[in-house]
Design a protein around this motif. Structure first.
Motif, mmCIF file in Angstrom:
data_model
loop_
_atom_site.group_PDB
_atom_site.id
_atom_site.type_symbol
_atom_site.label_atom_id
_atom_site.label_comp_id
_atom_site.label_asym_id
_atom_site.label_seq_id
_atom_site.Cartn_x
_atom_site.Cartn_y
_atom_site.Cartn_z
ATOM 1 N N LEU A 189 -0.091 -1.437 -1.120
ATOM 2 C CA LEU A 189 1.270 -0.917 -1.248
ATOM 3 C C LEU A 189 1.385 0.442 -0.570
ATOM 4 N N PRO A 190 2.283 0.575 0.425
ATOM 5 C CA PRO A 190 2.470 1.897 1.022
ATOM 6 C C PRO A 190 3.025 2.864 -0.020
ATOM 7 N N MET A 191 2.504 4.088 -0.028
ATOM 8 C CA MET A 191 3.011 5.122 -0.926
ATOM 9 C C MET A 191 3.423 6.282 -0.026
ATOM 10 N N GLY A 192 4.649 6.224 0.466
ATOM 11 C CA GLY A 192 5.086 7.185 1.466
ATOM 12 C C GLY A 192 4.491 6.824 2.814
ATOM 13 N N ARG A 193 4.425 7.829 3.693
ATOM 14 C CA ARG A 193 4.026 7.568 5.080
ATOM 15 C C ARG A 193 2.572 7.880 5.351
ATOM 16 N N ARG A 194 1.854 8.398 4.337
ATOM 17 C CA ARG A 194 0.478 8.827 4.604
ATOM 18 C C ARG A 194 -0.511 8.248 3.606
ATOM 19 N N GLU A 215 -7.971 12.065 3.168
ATOM 20 C CA GLU A 215 -8.164 13.299 2.406
ATOM 21 C C GLU A 215 -8.596 13.031 0.965
ATOM 22 N N GLU A 216 -8.020 11.994 0.363
ATOM 23 C CA GLU A 216 -8.323 11.736 -1.046
ATOM 24 C C GLU A 216 -8.549 10.244 -1.278
ATOM 25 N N ILE A 217 -9.542 9.923 -2.082
ATOM 26 C CA ILE A 217 -9.745 8.553 -2.572
ATOM 27 C C ILE A 217 -9.692 8.644 -4.084
ATOM 28 N N LEU A 222 -1.647 2.499 -1.705
ATOM 29 C CA LEU A 222 -2.090 2.230 -3.066
ATOM 30 C C LEU A 222 -2.649 0.809 -3.078
ATOM 31 N N LEU A 260 -6.100 4.871 -4.733
ATOM 32 C CA LEU A 260 -5.161 5.478 -3.804
ATOM 33 C C LEU A 260 -5.927 6.110 -2.642
ATOM 34 N N ASP A 298 -5.079 8.733 0.193
ATOM 35 C CA ASP A 298 -4.019 9.675 0.576
ATOM 36 C C ASP A 298 -4.493 10.537 1.737
ATOM 37 N N ARG A 354 -3.113 -6.370 -3.517
ATOM 38 C CA ARG A 354 -1.921 -5.882 -2.817
ATOM 39 C C ARG A 354 -2.194 -4.518 -2.204
#
Lengths: 292, 207
Positions: free
Chosen positions: B7-12, B44-46, B15, B54, B56, B5
């Protein structure tokens, strides 16, 4: 006005920390992003004194602070509106001011909001840790919060200050009667009762006095979960609204843990987090669910 | 394997669910590689975790969703560098309790721990605190009901089937079985974390 100098801390206030744009790229090692909570206000303060956006400023909490530069500096205070005084004489807030060497620069208590930002030309030049000068209160990285008598190095001024009559501010200013937080449905919305998002939108929440740089805690109706049990730890983002077993939502701010095990019901977009950083305890909070 | 899956976690942020720790480790390793080769858009982040990764700080998460969903990822993480060996004095205050939970004596509990090949699944709780997998689920132990207010740095603890080593003094609820002198976290070192996600780890009993 060039050349490095020192700021002597005369009054640290309730909590004053050094902040820049934070530590990027190390969340996988458990390093929080950190950085100024009201990023637009931090950027504006830097812009007013001619710094780049990444220069470090001082972030105060409710009661301001007082510092004494050892040589003349250009400074600006933004964020939470407050009285600014230089050797006791009123000086403008939200504008570049010249502070003579040895003069006392007083950032007064916030008239509204929580956090004011003090930028000096050249920036607060403490030693960076992992690419940032920010104080991270969750994990203790970066310089300690200001204490009386501490001496903070100031970098060489970046050049002539861009004297401007007015600077259009991107900062919305502190919320006055209520904090409105838009909310994008989160990855674990399905861990809550189908009515949870509506309940969150309708409920009356207030900013808890337990709020800090890690998260904005709220007090209000508990959100009902549909899935019990523990969620395996997963990565977290700023703005994530976590719901611990008690059911009262927490909005993660800059010093949030990088992984967490409570389900995220929604995420407050980054643009709305500056207002959350300026929300005083007791302020009404309204969550406005958006479409994904 | 495929990502189960997205899954969007906010707009940026996105997941990515893969349904297990080993798969999350494999996906993390592959995403880091794809970033290095420039096949992944700027991020920026994995951040790997127990069963997810995630991403991000994405400019346009939506455009990435399908690509992630359709792509075949390796099932296991590459073996990577040689295992980090941590010398441990197995004299922790909870060693006897852990041995009892495992139904063995202390000596055998130490033997089980030292012959296990661990891997850092993810970090969290504190900078440089790794969640190490390797022990079988049936050897999982509960957290202490009352967490200790102060756990010294280098303490080796167990919680669930995870092993972790406290990088610095902090409160903690893990069952402490020993202590190492290894420096887990040092900001003047690159990388600052001795145990980064994907690292293989072995524990060695020392007197």
């Amino acid at each position: 006005m060039s050349g490095a100098g020192v700021l002597e801390v005369l009054r640290p206030g309730a909590l004053t920390t050094v902040q820049d744009l934070g530590r990027v790229g190390r969340a996988h090692l458990g390093v929080p992003r950190s950085g100024a909570l009201d990023s637009p206000a931090h950027r504006l303060a830097n812009r007013l004194v001619g710094n780049s956006p990444g220069a470090a400023t001082l972030e105060t909490t409710l009661t301001g602070c007082a510092v004494r530069p050892d040589r003349a500096v250009v400074a600006a205070v933004t964020g939470a509106p407050c009285p600014v005084r230089i050797d006791g004489r009123p000086a403008p807030w939200g504008a570049a001011v010249r502070v003579p060497g040895g003069a006392v620069l007083e950032v007064g208590a916030a008239r509204a909001g929580v956090r004011s930002y003090l930028a000096v030309a050249g920036g607060v030049d403490v030693e960076p840790v992992l690419g940032s000068r920010s104080t991270d209160l969750l994990s203790g990285l970066g310089p300690a919060p200001l204490s009386e008598g501490a001496r903070l190095p100031v970098g060489p001024a970046p050049g002539p200050v861009p004297w401007a009559d007015a600077v259009a501010s991107a900062a919305p200013g502190p919320p006055s009667d209520e904090l409105v937080l838009p909310l994008v449905p989160g990855p674990r919305e399905d861990w809550f009762a189908p009515t949870a998002l509506r309940a969150l939108a309708r409920g009356v929440y207030r900013v808890s006095a337990e709020s800090n740089r890690v998260g904005l805690r709220t007090e209000g109706p508990a959100l009902e979960r549909s899935v019990r049990g523990e969620l395996p730890s997963e990565g977290m983002v700023a703005g994530a609204v976590q719901v611990p077993p008690g059911g009262e939502p927490i909005v993660f701010l800059a010093d949030h843990p990088t992984t967490g095990g409570y389900p995220v019901v929604g995420v407050v977009p980054r643009e709305a987090l500056a207002a959350a950083a300026q929300a005083v305890p007791g302020l009404k909070v309204r969550f406005v669910p958006l479409r994904r | 394997m495929r990502v189960t899956r997205v899954l969007p976690m906010g707009r940026r942020a996105l997941l990515l669910e893969v349904g297990g720790t080993e798969r999350a480790q494999a996906l993390h390793a592959e995403l880091v590689r794809l970033r290095e080769t420039g096949e992944l858009p700027p991020v920026e982040e994995i951040v790997p975790a127990a069963a997810t990764v995630l991403l991000d700080g994405l400019e346009d998460p939506g455009s990435l969703t399908e690509w992630l969903r359709d792509r075949e990822f390796p099932d296991t993480a590459p073996a990577g560098a040689a295992a980090v060996v941590l010398p441990v004095r197995y004299d922790g205050p909870d060693l006897a309790g852990v041995a009892a939970l495992w139904g063995v004596d202390e000596e055998e509990a130490v033997a089980i721990h030292t012959r296990t090949e661990f891997r850092v699944a993810f970090c969290g709780f504190a900078p440089g605190f790794g969640y190490l997998t390797g022990l079988p689920e049936e050897l999982g132990v509960p957290r202490r009901t009352v967490p200790r207010t102060s756990v010294p740095p280098g303490s080796v603890g167990l919680a669930g089937a995870y092993t972790g080593v406290y990088p610095r003094t902090s409160p903690g609820g893990w069952q402490l079985i020993g202590r190492t002198d290894a420096v887990l976290w040092d900001v003047s070192r690159e990388p600052a974390a001795l145990l980064a996600p994907g690292a293989r780890v072995r524990f060695e009993a020392v007197p």
